[in-house]
Design an enzyme around this catalytic site. Structure first.
Site, PDB file in Angstrom:
ATOM      1  N   ASP A   1       0.866  -1.185   0.000  1.00 18.02           N
ATOM      2  CA  ASP A   1       0.000   0.000   0.000  1.00 18.02           C
ATOM      3  C   ASP A   1       0.898   1.228   0.000  1.00 18.02           C
ATOM      4  OD1 ASP A   1      -3.239   0.366   0.977  1.00 18.02           O
ATOM      5  OD2 ASP A   1      -1.944   2.144   1.103  1.00 18.02           O
TER       6      ASP A   1
ATOM      7  N   TYR B   1       6.879  -3.269  -4.620  1.00 14.76           N
ATOM      8  CA  TYR B   1       6.678  -3.723  -6.001  1.00 14.76           C
ATOM      9  C   TYR B   1       7.848  -4.574  -6.489  1.00 14.76           C
ATOM     10  CZ  TYR B   1       2.866  -0.437  -5.800  1.00 14.76           C
ATOM     11  OH  TYR B   1       1.717   0.216  -5.423  1.00 14.76           O
TER      12      TYR B   1
ATOM     13  N   SER C   1       0.987   4.305 -11.796  1.00 15.27           N
ATOM     14  CA  SER C   1       2.073   4.332 -10.809  1.00 15.27           C
ATOM     15  C   SER C   1       2.378   2.933 -10.264  1.00 15.27           C
ATOM     16  CB  SER C   1       1.720   5.277  -9.654  1.00 15.27           C
ATOM     17  OG  SER C   1       0.709   4.692  -8.847  1.00 15.27           O
TER      18      SER C   1
ATOM     19  N   SER D   1     -10.208  -2.433  -8.567  1.00 15.22           N
ATOM     20  CA  SER D   1     -10.378  -0.974  -8.509  1.00 15.22           C
ATOM     21  C   SER D   1     -11.374  -0.505  -9.563  1.00 15.22           C
ATOM     22  CB  SER D   1      -9.033  -0.277  -8.759  1.00 15.22           C
ATOM     23  OG  SER D   1      -8.034  -0.819  -7.940  1.00 15.22           O
ATOM     24  N   ASN D   2     -12.243   0.408  -9.168  1.00 18.43           N
ATOM     25  CA  ASN D   2     -13.269   0.929 -10.083  1.00 18.43           C
ATOM     26  C   ASN D   2     -12.805   2.164 -10.846  1.00 18.43           C
ATOM     27  OD1 ASN D   2     -15.609  -0.685  -9.985  1.00 18.43           O
ATOM     28  ND2 ASN D   2     -15.965  -0.046  -7.868  1.00 18.43           N
TER      29      ASN D   2
ATOM     30  N   SER E   1     -23.402 -10.799 -10.305  1.00 18.38           N
ATOM     31  CA  SER E   1     -24.078 -12.073 -10.588  1.00 18.38           C
ATOM     32  C   SER E   1     -24.402 -12.800  -9.282  1.00 18.38           C
ATOM     33  CB  SER E   1     -23.203 -12.947 -11.486  1.00 18.38           C
ATOM     34  OG  SER E   1     -22.974 -12.287 -12.706  1.00 18.38           O
TER      35      SER E   1
ATOM     36  N   HIS F   1     -19.698  -3.471 -14.931  1.00 18.52           N
ATOM     37  CA  HIS F   1     -19.942  -3.495 -13.484  1.00 18.52           C
ATOM     38  C   HIS F   1     -20.338  -2.065 -13.118  1.00 18.52           C
ATOM     39  CE1 HIS F   1     -19.593  -3.895  -9.200  1.00 18.52           C
ATOM     40  NE2 HIS F   1     -18.622  -3.002  -9.146  1.00 18.52           N
TER      41      HIS F   1
HETATM   42  P1  NAD Z   1     -10.077   2.030   0.809  1.00 13.58           P
HETATM   43  O1  NAD Z   1      -9.974   3.516   0.780  1.00 13.58           O
HETATM   44  O2  NAD Z   1     -10.493   1.361   2.059  1.00 13.58           O
HETATM   45  O3  NAD Z   1      -8.696   1.389   0.363  1.00 13.58           O
HETATM   46  C1  NAD Z   1      -7.958   1.846  -0.733  1.00 13.58           C
HETATM   47  C2  NAD Z   1      -6.494   1.624  -0.408  1.00 13.58           C
HETATM   48  O4  NAD Z   1      -5.732   1.925  -1.575  1.00 13.58           O
HETATM   49  C3  NAD Z   1      -5.985   2.526   0.725  1.00 13.58           C
HETATM   50  O5  NAD Z   1      -5.373   1.729   1.733  1.00 13.58           O
HETATM   51  C4  NAD Z   1      -4.991   3.441   0.024  1.00 13.58           C
HETATM   52  O6  NAD Z   1      -3.906   3.815   0.854  1.00 13.58           O
HETATM   53  C5  NAD Z   1      -4.551   2.558  -1.122  1.00 13.58           C
HETATM   54  N1  NAD Z   1      -3.954   3.327  -2.215  1.00 13.58           N
HETATM   55  C6  NAD Z   1      -4.386   4.481  -2.747  1.00 13.58           C
HETATM   56  N2  NAD Z   1      -3.536   4.882  -3.723  1.00 13.58           N
HETATM   57  C7  NAD Z   1      -2.575   3.945  -3.807  1.00 13.58           C
HETATM   58  C8  NAD Z   1      -1.420   3.782  -4.614  1.00 13.58           C
HETATM   59  N3  NAD Z   1      -1.081   4.698  -5.542  1.00 13.58           N
HETATM   60  N4  NAD Z   1      -0.647   2.702  -4.427  1.00 13.58           N
HETATM   61  C9  NAD Z   1      -0.951   1.789  -3.489  1.00 13.58           C
HETATM   62  N5  NAD Z   1      -2.025   1.873  -2.694  1.00 13.58           N
HETATM   63  C10 NAD Z   1      -2.830   2.944  -2.844  1.00 13.58           C
HETATM   64  O7  NAD Z   1     -11.074   1.651  -0.407  1.00 13.58           O
HETATM   65  P2  NAD Z   1     -11.807   0.246  -0.633  1.00 13.58           P
HETATM   66  O8  NAD Z   1     -13.169   0.344  -0.079  1.00 13.58           O
HETATM   67  O9  NAD Z   1     -10.902  -0.848  -0.214  1.00 13.58           O
HETATM   68  O10 NAD Z   1     -11.975   0.271  -2.229  1.00 13.58           O
HETATM   69  C11 NAD Z   1     -10.832   0.160  -3.038  1.00 13.58           C
HETATM   70  C12 NAD Z   1     -11.216   0.123  -4.511  1.00 13.58           C
HETATM   71  O11 NAD Z   1     -12.022  -1.024  -4.771  1.00 13.58           O
HETATM   72  C13 NAD Z   1     -12.022   1.331  -5.008  1.00 13.58           C
HETATM   73  O12 NAD Z   1     -11.604   1.637  -6.328  1.00 13.58           O
HETATM   74  C14 NAD Z   1     -13.438   0.807  -5.010  1.00 13.58           C
HETATM   75  O13 NAD Z   1     -14.268   1.506  -5.921  1.00 13.58           O
HETATM   76  C15 NAD Z   1     -13.175  -0.608  -5.481  1.00 13.58           C
HETATM   77  N6  NAD Z   1     -14.259  -1.549  -5.233  1.00 13.58           N
HETATM   78  C16 NAD Z   1     -14.594  -2.333  -6.274  1.00 13.58           C
HETATM   79  C17 NAD Z   1     -15.619  -3.231  -6.141  1.00 13.58           C
HETATM   80  C18 NAD Z   1     -15.970  -4.077  -7.346  1.00 13.58           C
HETATM   81  O14 NAD Z   1     -16.986  -4.778  -7.354  1.00 13.58           O
HETATM   82  N7  NAD Z   1     -15.162  -4.079  -8.380  1.00 13.58           N
HETATM   83  C19 NAD Z   1     -16.313  -3.352  -4.930  1.00 13.58           C
HETATM   84  C20 NAD Z   1     -15.915  -2.534  -3.853  1.00 13.58           C
HETATM   85  C21 NAD Z   1     -14.876  -1.629  -4.024  1.00 13.58           C
END
Ligand code: NAD
Length: 316
Positions: free
Chosen positions: A37, A68, A104, A122-123, A152, A178
């Site tokens: 992270d 990384y 990045s 990630s969305n 689904s 999605h």
């Molecule tokens: P969160 O804020 O709890 O966690 C995000 C994490 O990403 C944080 O710990 C942050 O420090 C880290 N982060 C941010 N920029 C970063 C970088 N450049 N490098 C490394 N780490 C980085 O958010 P969350 O609730 O865990 O959601 C995360 C993502 O998942 C969002 O994009 C959200 O929309 C997505 N999500 C997708 C679905 C899906 O069905 N696809 C469902 C829920 C959430």
């Protein structure tokens, strides 16, 4: 001969990433997890907490903080880094910020020599999966977005609830984006092998008329319904992602709707969208091309065209 252990990296150790870590160790899916992270202290805190579970679990998974450059020998990387959506906004609103985060992350990961599988969460996930595929140069089979796998699962839950059966006895896909434009090909929904329209007709006395459009909209809005009550969603998506990973690690040939590159399938080219796919140790082995009715195809096309328009805004 040495036995190779299964190694997973989770990039983004927020609510979704840490839930995935917990699901991985409780299900014993891999031997090692790297928590990565931008906030290293957060990653360390999550790694520590997960390590404190081991005593009471069936399997010892080593959980460490990673960088990384440690990803060269990792089998799969699950990416959840990104800003959570804001109330009242669409997942598409985080596109710019998420795209920059992917840039990045992917460059240093590829510099590490990584050649495994990416699972993108990630969305907006369909566009981010496309972005990661473009940035990484990995074969299409190795870049998977969780896509409509969680939608689904939600759809099956709603249908199962109506007829008081186990969701796993329902076959149904939400497909396309999605997001709000996702659609359901109702002509391919079955309960216990029986076509859904027959199930409805035979059970009118129990369930009355079923509003299919409402079921689709309930499915698309289900994430927001959770979001509005607890601020975000994580268990559903974490479990779906781990399901995808298990299909890969265990060479299951399991069919799961995921976001994957369409190359001629469904009449589209060069776009990621949620469609049923056969998953095994090679990632996406093949796509399942189901035959939709004309009306279903119009809805699917609209959804995939929306993803495509957003993908076209990304520059390489
Ligand atoms: P969160 O804020 O709890 O966690 C995000 C994490 O990403 C944080 O710990 C942050 O420090 C880290 N982060 C941010 N920029 C970063 C970088 N450049 N490098 C490394 N780490 C980085 O958010 P969350 O609730 O865990 O959601 C995360 C993502 O998942 C969002 O994009 C959200 O929309 C997505 N999500 C997708 C679905 C899906 O069905 N696809 C469902 C829920 C959430």
């Amino acid at each position: 001969m040495g036995i190779k252990s299964r190694k997973v990296a989770i990039v983004g150790t927020g609510l979704v990433g840490s839930s995935i870590g917990f699901s991985l160790i409780t299900q014993g899916v891999c031997e090692e997890i790297l928590m990565i992270d931008i906030n290293e202290e957060k990653a360390l805190g999550e790694a520590m907490d997960l390590n404190h579970c081991i005593e009471y679990l069936d399997q010892h998974t080593k959980v460490k903080v990673g960088k990384y450059e440690d990803c060269g020998d990792v089998d799969a990387i699950i990416i959840t880094a990104g800003p959570p959506p804001k109330p009242g906004k669409s997942r598409l609103d985080t596109l710019g910020a998420s795209a920059m985060i992917m840039e990045s992350i992917i460059t240093p990961i590829m510099e590490s020599g990584f050649s495994g599988h990416f699972i993108i969460i990630s969305n907006p996930v369909d566009i981010m999966a496309y972005h990661v595929w473009k940035l990484s140069g990995l074969p299409k089979s190795h870049v998977i977005g969780t896509g409509t796998s969680v939608d689904s699962a939600r759809l099956k839950h709603f249908i199962a609830d109506l007829f008081d059966v186990d969701p796993r006895s329902v076959q149904a896909y939400s497909m396309g984006e999605h997001g709000d434009s996702q659609m359901v090909p109702w002509s391919h929904v079955y309960i216990g092998g029986k076509p859904f329209n027959k199930v409805i007709n035979d059970n009118k006395h129990r369930v009355g008329d079923i509003d299919l459009d409402k079921l689709v909209s309930d499915t698309a809005k289900a994430g927001w319904e959770v979001f509005n009550r607890k601020g975000t969603t994580y268990y559903g998506i974490a479990t779906a992602a781990v399901g995808v990973l298990k299909a890969i690690f265990n060479d299951e040939n399991r069919i799961i709707p995921v976001s994957t590159l369409l190359e001629g399938e469904y009449g589209f080219d060069g776009v990621f969208a949620g469609v049923p796919a056969v998953l095994n140790r090679n990632g996406v082995k093949e796509l399942v091309e189901i035959e939709m009715t004309e009306e279903e195809k119009v809805k699917f096309d609209k959804s995939v065209n929306l993803i495509k328009d957003y993908c076209n805004t990304l520059k390489y």
